[in-house]
Scaffold this active site. Structure first.
Site, PDB file in Angstrom:
ATOM      1  N   HIS A  13       0.799  -1.233   0.000  1.00  0.00           N
ATOM      2  CA  HIS A  13       0.000   0.000   0.000  1.00  0.00           C
ATOM      3  C   HIS A  13       0.831   1.281   0.000  1.00  0.00           C
ATOM      4  CE1 HIS A  13       1.131  -0.580   4.145  1.00  0.00           C
ATOM      5  NE2 HIS A  13       0.931   0.716   4.296  1.00  0.00           N
ATOM      6  N   HIS A  60       1.505   6.873  -0.717  1.00  0.00           N
ATOM      7  CA  HIS A  60       0.584   6.020   0.038  1.00  0.00           C
ATOM      8  C   HIS A  60      -0.660   5.824  -0.798  1.00  0.00           C
ATOM      9  CE1 HIS A  60      -1.816   4.456   3.333  1.00  0.00           C
ATOM     10  NE2 HIS A  60      -0.690   4.339   4.013  1.00  0.00           N
TER      11      HIS A  60
END
Length: 138
Positions: free
Chosen positions: A57, A72
């Site tokens: 992620h 992110h």
């Protein structure tokens, strides 16, 4: 000067719009955020450099000047345990700006994970050397 390009296709929304105080408060560093396209796509390296941190992620690329950029993918996506993400590089790899790092598909995600924004921040900048953020067509 470090040139940083968007790691994702989408609409720039700014860090203040990110529903996570770590990013919206710029605690990680200055940067911006993208409201990404919801289709399966690839997140790319925003700078030439080395992958120093890599998770499904999120990733950090550090350039030759010591500037790092944290990307992110989504909010609360750590809870997905890698589901919907495919790593395309390894930690320690040298990458070029625009090179695919993670393939991701936010379509099947359920709350609390949200693809509505993908913040990216300058990490550990050196004094007196500011990055330039460049909008590019994707």
């Amino acid at each position: 000067m470090t040139t940083v390009t968007s790691p994702l296709a989408g609409r720039a929304i700014g860090l203040a719009a990110v529903p996570d105080p770590v990013f919206s408060g710029a605690m990680v560093g200055p940067g911006t955020a993208i409201d990404p396209d919801r289709d399966a796509s690839e997140a790319v390296s925003p700078v030439d450099g080395v992958i120093v941190s890599l998770h499904p992620h999120a990733f950090v690329v550090v350039d030759e000047s010591g500037h790092g950029v944290l990307t992110h993918l989504g909010i609360d996506t750590v809870q997905l345990n890698g589901e919907g993400f495919e790593l395309l590089v390894n930690k320690g790899d040298t990458v070029t700006r625009g090179q695919a790092i993670v393939r991701w598909n936010p379509a099947p995600w359920r709350p609390p994970a949200s693809p509505r924004c993908a913040p990216w921040s300058l990490w550990r900048p050196r004094p007196r050397r500011s990055p330039s953020f460049v909008r590019t067509a994707s």
